[in-house]
Design an enzyme around this catalytic site. Structure first.
Site: not given
Ligand SMILES: *[C@@H]1O[C@H](CO)[C@@H](O)[C@H](O)[C@H]1NC(C)=O
Ligand SMILES: *[C@@H]1O[C@H](CO)[C@@H](O)[C@H](O)[C@H]1NC(C)=O
Ligand SMILES: *[C@@H]1O[C@H](CO)[C@@H](O)[C@H](O)[C@H]1NC(C)=O
Ligand SMILES: *[C@@H]1O[C@H](CO)[C@@H](O)[C@H](O)[C@H]1NC(C)=O
Ligand SMILES: *[C@@H]1O[C@H](CO)[C@@H](O)[C@H](O)[C@H]1NC(C)=O
Ligand SMILES: *[C@@H]1O[C@H](CO)[C@@H](O)[C@H](O)[C@H]1NC(C)=O
Length: 778
Positions: A306-307
Site C-alpha cells: 500500500s502507499d
C-alpha cells in the site's frame, strides 16, 4: 507516497513528539551514534550468531523458494506473521530473523527519502540522475536500463555496509495526465507506450542479476501508484479523498497499460496501490484491481504494497469501512500483502479474532513478502559472501556512474526553438556570456524530488563558466520572482556576446501534495525575460528548468529570444550537460514526453476530470496528444537538433487483409472492427522499413517515432505512438530503421467496454512529415 518527513509532520505527530522528548533528554546523540555506526548488512540465517539456524529449511539455499517460504511460514505464530505485513517489519530472534525496513526509494538514484536508506560518512552521497521526466525525454530504452543497473549497483554497495535496503519503491509510472500535477516530474510523461517502455526497462536495470537468473533479484523494484493516480492537491481536492471517475475505455488504453507492462514485460517484484479511489473504491481495498488483475491476470511474482498509509486513509479519511478491523480484513482479502504504515500491525489480529479474516489470508500475504526477500538472498546468510558481496563504498559515485548522470541529462534536454545563427554558441567566439535567472546557479533544484544526496553538483553557471567567461545576475531572489531585478540583468546582457536565462520553477511550486493552478512562468519571470531580450547584444537562450510544461507563447513568438531549451530537473551534472548542449559538444536529441498547453486549457479544464477523450457536448477538449485537438504551445515528441534529418519510406504494405472464417459475421455484413483476440489477427505482422538521413554537419542521435491514426471508430485516439527507435547518425550518414507492426497489438484500439478491436479501414501511419496510408480489411 508521502515522504518520510511529511509522515512525521502529518500522519504520526506522536512520533515527532516522542523524538522531541528524546532530544530534551539528550539521548538523541546516542541514537544517531547507533544508526551511523552500523556498517554491516541486515540479513537472516546468520550461523555465526546462532548455529541452530543452519538446520532450518528456510535457511537452506539448496531448497526451492516455495519450500523454504512454506517452512518459514509454518514456524510462525499469528502474532509473528503480523510483524511481517508492515514496512517496519519486526524480528523473530528465536528463528534468527532480524528487523527489516521495506521502505527505500530509488526514483533516479539511491534516495534517503524512505527510512530504509541513509547516507553517512562512509557513503556520503550517491549518483543523482536527472528527474525521470527528463530521462524519459531521451526516448532511449537502453539508457533507462543502464541507469537502473547503476542505481542497483550503488544500492547493493550501500546495503553491504548497512546503509540501504533491498526493496525500492520506484519507479512511478502513472500517466502525466494533467500538466498541473506536482508529481508529473517523477513520471515518464503522458504516453502509455513510452511509460511502459520506461517502466519495464528501468525495472529490468534495477532487478536483473549479472548471472541472468530470473528467479533472483539484484534489488526489488516497485511500480506505483496503482492506479489512475495523478492528482495530489488541487484547489482543495486532495489525493486522500479523491475519487477518480474513470471510464473502462480510458482505464484500459491509458491508465493500466504501463502497470501491465511493468508486471508482464518488466517482471517487477512489487506493485503499490494508491491513496485515491477509482470509481468509488479505494484501490487498496479493491479485490478486482489487486487479486483479480495484478495477481490473477498479470500473474505478479512478488508483493502488493500500500502507499503510506493507504489503509489508514481509506478507513480514517474516506470512512470506507465502519471499523478498523473491517478495513484490515478488506485490504488483505483484496490482495494487499504489505502495509506501508502501521494500520495492519494494529488491527489485523483483531480482524482474525472477529472472524473477518482467515489466518490463511495472512499466510498468503507473508508468503509473497518472504518469497521476495528470499529472491534477494536475505535468507542466504552473509550477503558479503554472495554474488554482490564485493560491492562497497568504492562502487558508489564512481567517475563512470557520474558520467552516465551527465550523459542522461544531455540525452534528455529538449531544444524547442533555435533561430538561424543562435545555437550552438562557439566557445571560442564568445568572449563574455551573461548568465541570468533564479535557476542559473542552483544545486538541489536540479535533482527534483525523491532525491538522495548527490556525489557533487555542477550548476548551470559552473557548467557554462568552464567554457567561457561569464557574468551572473540571479534576476529574482527565488523562482516565485516577486520583484525582478531587471536593470542589473539588462546591464550584463547588453554588454555580453550572448545571454543565457535559466528560468522555470522548483519544488516550492510543483511537488508532492502540491499541484499548480496555472501554466504561466511565476511572478515577474516573463517581465525579466522580455526586458533582457530587448536589451541583449547577442543571441538570447531561454532555458526552462521544470517538471511540467509552461505557456511560454510570449517567448516563442519573440524574435529576440533566439533559442529555447527545456532541461527538466537535470540531476547532479545538469549544469555540465546544459553547457554541453549550448556549446555544441553534444547535439541535442531529447523530445518532449508531454504536451505543453496554453494557459486557457487549465482555465477551462478541471484537474479532477479524469476523461482522456473530448466531450463535444460540453466543450471538454480531452487530454494529451492522443485526444486533445486544441492549440498547443509545444506537443508530445517535439524537439530539434543541430542537424536536419529526413525520413524515407523503404517498405510498408498498403493493404493488410485479415483472414476470417467463411461464416464470420463480418464477412456476411459490413463491420467497423473485429475482435483483436480472434485467431485471425494473431501472428499477423508486417515490417516497415525507413531510411533516416542526417543532412547536417553535426553527428548526433535521432528518435524515429512511428505514429498511427486509426479510423475513427470506438472513440479511438486521433493519433497514437506504435513504436520509437533512437539511432546514432554521424554527419551526412544514413541508417535503416525497422519496425515490426503486430496487427493485433499495435493496430488495435480499445472499445467503449474495454475490449481490444482491430479497426477496419484506413490507418494513417506517420513518421516525421511522412504519411503512409494502410488499408486494413477482412
Ligand atoms: C538442505 O537441503 C538439501 C536438499 O534437501 C539437503 O540435502 C541438505 O541436507 C540440507 N542441508 C541442511 C544443512 O539441512
Ligand atoms: C475462512 O475459511 C472458511 C473455510 O475455508 C470459509 O468457509 C470462510 O468463508 C472463510 N472466512 C473468511 C472471512 O474468508
Ligand atoms: C554558485 O553556486 C555555487 C554552489 O552553490 C557557489 O559556490 C557559488 O558561490 C555560486 N556562484 C555565484 C556567483 O553566486
Ligand atoms: C529586439 O531587440 C532590438 C534591439 O536589438 C529592440 O530594438 C527590439 O525592441 C527588441 N524586440 C523585442 C520584441 O524585444
Ligand atoms: C533544416 O532544413 C530547413 C528546411 O530545408 C532549413 O530551413 C533549416 O535551416 C535546416 N536546418 C539545419 C540545422 O540544417
Ligand atoms: C542510448 O544510451 C546509451 C547509454 O548512454 C548510449 O550508449 C547509446 O548511444 C544511446 N543510444 C542512442 C541512439 O543515442
Amino acid at each position: 507516497m508521502t515522504s518520510f518527513s511529511s509522515v512525521f509532520e502529518n500522519r504520526a505527530p506522536q512520533v515527532s513528539v516522542f523524538l522531541r522528548f528524546l532530544i530534551s533528554l539528550h539521548c538523541f546523540s546516542l541514537i544517531s551514534v547507533r544508526v551511523f555506526a552500523q556498517t554491516s548488512p541486515v540479513f537472516a540465517c546468520d550461523t555465526t550468531k546462532n548455529p541452530k539456524v543452519a538446520s532450518y529449511g528456510f535457511c537452506n539455499a539448496s531448497l526451492g523458494t516455495d519450500m523454504r517460504v512454506a517452512d518459514l511460514v509454518q514456524r510462525l505464530t499469528l502474532q509473528e506473521k503480523i510483524l511481517f505485513i508492515v514496512n517496519s517489519a519486526g524480528s523473530v530472534s528465536r528463528l534468527g530473523i532480524p528487523k527489516y525496513e521495506w521502505w527505500s526509494e530509488a526514483l533516479h538514484g539511491v534516495s534517503n527519502v524512505g527510512p530504509g536508506t541513509k547516507f553517512s560518512s562512509l557513503v556520503p552521497g550517491a549518483t543523482s540522475f536527472p528527474q525521470v521526466i527528463l530521462t524519459a525525454a531521451s526516448f532511449n530504452t537502453s539508457l533507462f536500463e543502464a541507469i537502473g543497473r547503476v542505481v542497483s549497483t550503488e544500492a547493493r554497495a550501500m546495503y553491504n555496509v548497512g546503509l540501504a535496503g533491498l526493496t525500492y519503491w520506484s519507479p512511478n509510472i502513472n500517466i502525466f495526465r494533467d500538466p498541473r500535477w506536482g508529481r508529473g516530474q517523477e513520471t515518464p510523461g503522458e504516453d502509455p507506450l513510452l511509460s511502459s517502455k520506461y517502466g519495464s526497462s528501468y525495472v529490468k536495470g534495477l532487478q536483473q542479476t549479472d548471472d541472468g537468473d530470473p528467479s533472483l533479484l539484484k534489488v526489488a523494484a516497485c511500480c506505483k501508484h496503482y492506479t489512475a493516480y495523478d492528482l495530489d492537491n488541487w484547489k482543495g481536492v486532495d489525493r486522500y479523498h479523491f475519487n477518480a471517475v474513470v471510464t473502462q475505455q480510458d482505464m484500459d488504453d491509458t491508465f493500466q497499460p504501463p502497470f501491465k507492462s511493468c508486471v508482464i514485460d518488466g517482471n517487477v517484484a512489487s506493485v503499490m496501490c494508491s491513496y485515491n479511489q477509482v470509481n468509488g473504491k479505494p484501490t487498496c481495498a479493491d479485490p478486482d484491481l489487486l487479486a483479480g488483475v495484478i495477481r490473477g491476470q498479470w500473474k505478479l511474482n512478488g508483493y502488493i504494497v500500500s502507499d503510506c498509509d493507504s489503509v489508514d486513509v481509506f478507513y480514517n479519511s474516506q470512512h470506507y469501512t465502519k471499523t478498523p478491523e473491517e478495513a484490515a480484513a478488506l485490504a488483505i482479502s483484496a490482495g494487499l500483502d504489505l502495509n506501508c504504515g502501521s494500520f495492519l500491525g494494529k488491527h489485523t489480529e483483531a480482524a482474525v479474532k472477529a472472524g473477518l479474516l482467515n489466518e490463511s489470508a495472512i499466510d498468503n500475504a507473508v508468503t509473497n513478502n518472504f518469497a521476495t526477500l528470499m529472491r534477494l538472498g536475505f535468507f542466504d546468510g552473509d550477503p558479503r559472501k554472495q554474488l554482490y558481496g564485493k560491492l562497497g563504498p568504492k562502487d558508489v559515485c564512481t567517475p563512470e556512474n557520474q558520467e552516465l548522470a551527465r550523459e542522461a541529462a544531455r540525452q534528455g534536454i529538449v531544444l524547442l526553438k533555435n533561430s538561424a545563427g543562435s545555437l550552438p554558441l562557439s566557445p571560442t567566439a564568445i568572449k563574455t556570456l551573461a548568465v541570468i535567472g533564479p535557476n542559473a546557479n542552483v544545486t538541489k533544484t536540479m535533482i527534483g524530488n525523491y532525491e538522495g544526496i548527490p556525489c557533487k553538483y555542477t550548476t548551470p553557471l559552473q557548467g557554462l563558466t568552464a567554457s567561457v567567461a561569464t557574468t551572473y545576475v540571479s534576476g529574482c531572489s527565488n523562482v516565485a520572482c516577486g520583484t525582478a531585478q531587471v536593470d542589473a540583468a539588462k546591464k550584463i546582457a547588453a554588454s555580453a556576446d550572448a545571454t543565457v536565462l535559466v528560468m522555470g520553477i522548483d519544488q516550492s511550486l510543483e511537488r508532492e501534495s502540491f499541484d499548480r493552478v496555472d501554466l504561466l512562468l511565476p511572478g515577474q519571470q516573463p517581465l525579466l525575460i522580455t526586458e533582457v531580450a530587448k536589451a541583449a547584444r547577442g543571441p538570447v537562450i531561454l532555458v526552462i528548468m521544470s517538471g511540467g510544461g509552461f505557456d511560454i507563447s510570449f517567448a516563442k513568438s519573440n524574435d529576440n529570444i533566439t533559442s529555447i531549451l527545456w532541461v527538466g530537473y537535470p540531476g547532479e551534472a545538469g549544469g555540465a550537460a546544459i553547457a554541453d548542449v549550448i556549446f555544441g559538444y553534444y547535439n541535442p536529441s531529447g523530445r518532449l514526453p508531454m504536451t505543453w498547453y496554453p494557459q486557457s486549457y487549465v482555465d477551462k479544464v478541471p484537474m479532477t476530470n479524469m476523461n482522456m477523450r473530448p466531450d463535444p457536448s460540453n466543450g471538454y477538449p480531452g487530454r494529451t496528444y492522443r485526444f486533445y485537438t486544441g492549440e498547443t504551445i509545444y506537443t508530445f515528441g517535439d524537439g530539434l537538433s543541430y542537424s536536419n534529418v529526413s525520413h524515407q519510406l523503404v517498405k510498408a504494405p498498403k493493404l493488410v487483409s485479415i483472414p476470417l472464417e467463411e461464416d464470420h459475421v463480418c464477412r456476411l455484413s459490413e463491420c467497423k472492427s473485429v475482435e483483436a483476440v480472434e485467431q485471425s489477427c494473431k501472428d499477423l505482422a508486417f515490417d516497415i522499413h525507413l531510411r533516416v538521413q542526417n543532412k547536417g554537419r553535426y553527428s548526433g542521435s535521432h528518435t524515429v517515432f512511428l505514429f498511427s491514426s486509426p479510423p475513427s471508430v470506438h472513440n479511438s485516439p486521433q493519433k497514437h505512438l506504435l513504436g520509437f527507435e533512437k539511432v546514432v547518425l554521424t554527419e551526412k550518414s544514413e541508417s535503416l530503421v525497422r519496425f515490426m507492426v503486430d496487427v493485433c497489438k499495435d493496430l488495435s484500439v480499445v472499445d467503449e467496454l474495454g475490449s481490444r478491436k482491430i479497426a477496419l479501414g484506413q490507418h494513417l501511419l506517420h513518421v516525421g512529415s511522412l504519411k503512409h496510408s494502410l488499408n486494413l480489411r477482412v
